[in-house]
Design an enzyme around this catalytic site. Sequence first.
Site, mmCIF file in Angstrom:
data_model
loop_
_atom_site.group_PDB
_atom_site.id
_atom_site.type_symbol
_atom_site.label_atom_id
_atom_site.label_comp_id
_atom_site.label_asym_id
_atom_site.label_seq_id
_atom_site.Cartn_x
_atom_site.Cartn_y
_atom_site.Cartn_z
ATOM 1 N N CYS A 16 -25.885 14.704 51.968
ATOM 2 C CA CYS A 16 -24.433 14.643 52.025
ATOM 3 C C CYS A 16 -23.963 14.591 53.467
ATOM 4 O O CYS A 16 -24.699 14.928 54.382
ATOM 5 C CB CYS A 16 -23.811 15.903 51.419
ATOM 6 S SG CYS A 16 -24.317 16.223 49.735
ATOM 7 N N GLY A 42 -24.835 9.555 52.167
ATOM 8 C CA GLY A 42 -24.597 9.712 50.733
ATOM 9 C C GLY A 42 -23.756 8.581 50.212
ATOM 10 O O GLY A 42 -22.631 8.385 50.684
ATOM 11 N N ASN A 117 -22.820 20.375 52.977
ATOM 12 C CA ASN A 117 -24.015 19.584 53.246
ATOM 13 C C ASN A 117 -25.189 20.560 53.279
ATOM 14 O O ASN A 117 -25.196 21.483 54.082
ATOM 15 C CB ASN A 117 -23.858 18.871 54.595
ATOM 16 C CG ASN A 117 -25.098 18.110 55.034
ATOM 17 O OD1 ASN A 117 -25.264 17.826 56.198
ATOM 18 N ND2 ASN A 117 -25.979 17.776 54.103
ATOM 19 N N GLY A 118 -26.162 20.344 52.404
ATOM 20 C CA GLY A 118 -27.310 21.246 52.340
ATOM 21 C C GLY A 118 -27.639 21.581 50.907
ATOM 22 O O GLY A 118 -27.191 20.901 49.981
ATOM 23 N N TYR A 257 -35.245 10.314 60.993
ATOM 24 C CA TYR A 257 -34.758 9.316 60.053
ATOM 25 C C TYR A 257 -33.298 9.487 59.605
ATOM 26 O O TYR A 257 -32.558 8.512 59.566
ATOM 27 C CB TYR A 257 -35.664 9.303 58.814
ATOM 28 C CG TYR A 257 -35.175 8.415 57.699
ATOM 29 C CD1 TYR A 257 -35.066 7.036 57.879
ATOM 30 C CD2 TYR A 257 -34.794 8.943 56.469
ATOM 31 C CE1 TYR A 257 -34.602 6.212 56.867
ATOM 32 C CE2 TYR A 257 -34.326 8.122 55.443
ATOM 33 C CZ TYR A 257 -34.226 6.766 55.646
ATOM 34 O OH TYR A 257 -33.758 5.960 54.658
#
Length: 481
Positions: A16, A42, A117-118, A257
């Site tokens: 996310c 996302g 996010n996580g 990445y």
Amino acid sequence: MQTTHPFDDDKLREECGVFGVWGADGASSVVALGLHALQHRGQEAAGIVSHDGHNFHAHRAMGHVAGNFDRDDIIRKLSGSAAIGHVRYSTTGETALRNVQPLFADLATGGFAVAHNGNLSNALTVRDKLIERGSIFQSTSDTEVIIHLVATSTKPTAVKRLKKALKKVEGAYSLVCLLPDGLIACRDPLGVRPLVMGKYNDAYVFASESVAFDVIGADYIRDVEPGELIVVNDDGLQSFHPFEEQRPRPCIFEHVYFSRPDSIIEGTSVYHTRKAIGAELAREAPVEADLVVPVPDSGVPAAIGYSQAADIPFELGIIRSHYVGRTFIQPSDGVRHLGVKLKHNANSALIKGKRIVLIDDSIVRGTTSLKIVQMMRDAGAAEVHMRIASPPTRHSCFYGVDTPRREKLLAAQMDVEAMAKHIHADSLAFISLEGLYNALGDHRDAAHPQRCDACFSGDYPTSLTDRDREEPEQLDLVDAD
Ligand code: SF4
């Protein structure tokens, strides 16, 4: 049948992206632009919640930011000078509109919206306890656990409630929360997932990556510190450190990445780090070859670094079509295999008769590597040597990154020599974990690693309460190097 393109299919997928702004006219437009820049984090759904000084407004939708938030009628509805937004790739919770963030609830302290996010590694366990005590969940997202913990706290303010709630969860969280009278940005004590702070005129902005600030012309100020909770309101900014101090363990894969190469993480350019990783890989795993060829797009900076360090020419031996979406319709089984060439095609005039070093960022299941090596051979390559800019991915991530179960990871099933045979490469080598740290300017402290590198090492920085209750017996397939 709709499917993800084969070249994108075999990657760990970032979870996310979040964005928040307090104190800017037309805040929802600013958030929409920021989310555009975070789209790579996302692609399944996007949402924005704004506050206009009196009321909250929300719009959430499946699909990309473009198409959902480039409409005047929607942006006009999301009025106010404060807003938060989220782009989502499902990591927990089914892909459904009710799981699309920011989540919102009316609490005793007022409205509360959160974008996360996580991934919380004890969310199921906490959720079960909350349900036993009467909580009614509206979604299957782990983030909703935070809302219920805030709702059931007896502390007098939302900020105090959130601080207390976060002490009951484990795992990774970078949050932006919107209240009627302020915005909160918070990073878990280990700082596993990134979160940066910037200034947009007089307004404060927060984002998963600094590239979102470039798009709106905001200035990057600094990373939100691991364990830091920042409150912004009309009186300015306050910083708190409510958690017991721990040694930070930010995700090392962000550098390899996930993050965009034009982002700055921990004050360092992702692009430069990726080139340094390629150079380190060239020193660790040299090979006699004629050309260095990146697997586009994510392998490009590491391939430039490899090429410069090895003094082997860099060439674009695989051309990517930018006119093919991330997903496409494959009309029938008979032509499915042709789909690979729709988005990526070998530059045969360049490849024919050459010894190629192919550079990619990672190998997950190995399905992509197999296809790319074959593509090089079909184009007439004399030899194909694969070099990977991360160590073998042998373990799943439980911190908000979509990884297959461990038994599906190629490196968990076989050693490097067997992997080379499996993908039909003349040789295969990965950068070592120590080499990866070196490229980041560190020396890995094996007793206390400075980063989360669990998908390579199996050394998880938190307990994994939910996993352990589901999988008490862990597979032990191949030992780490
Ligand atoms: Fe990043 Fe891997 Fe750690 Fe997940 S397990 S947070 S992908 S380093």
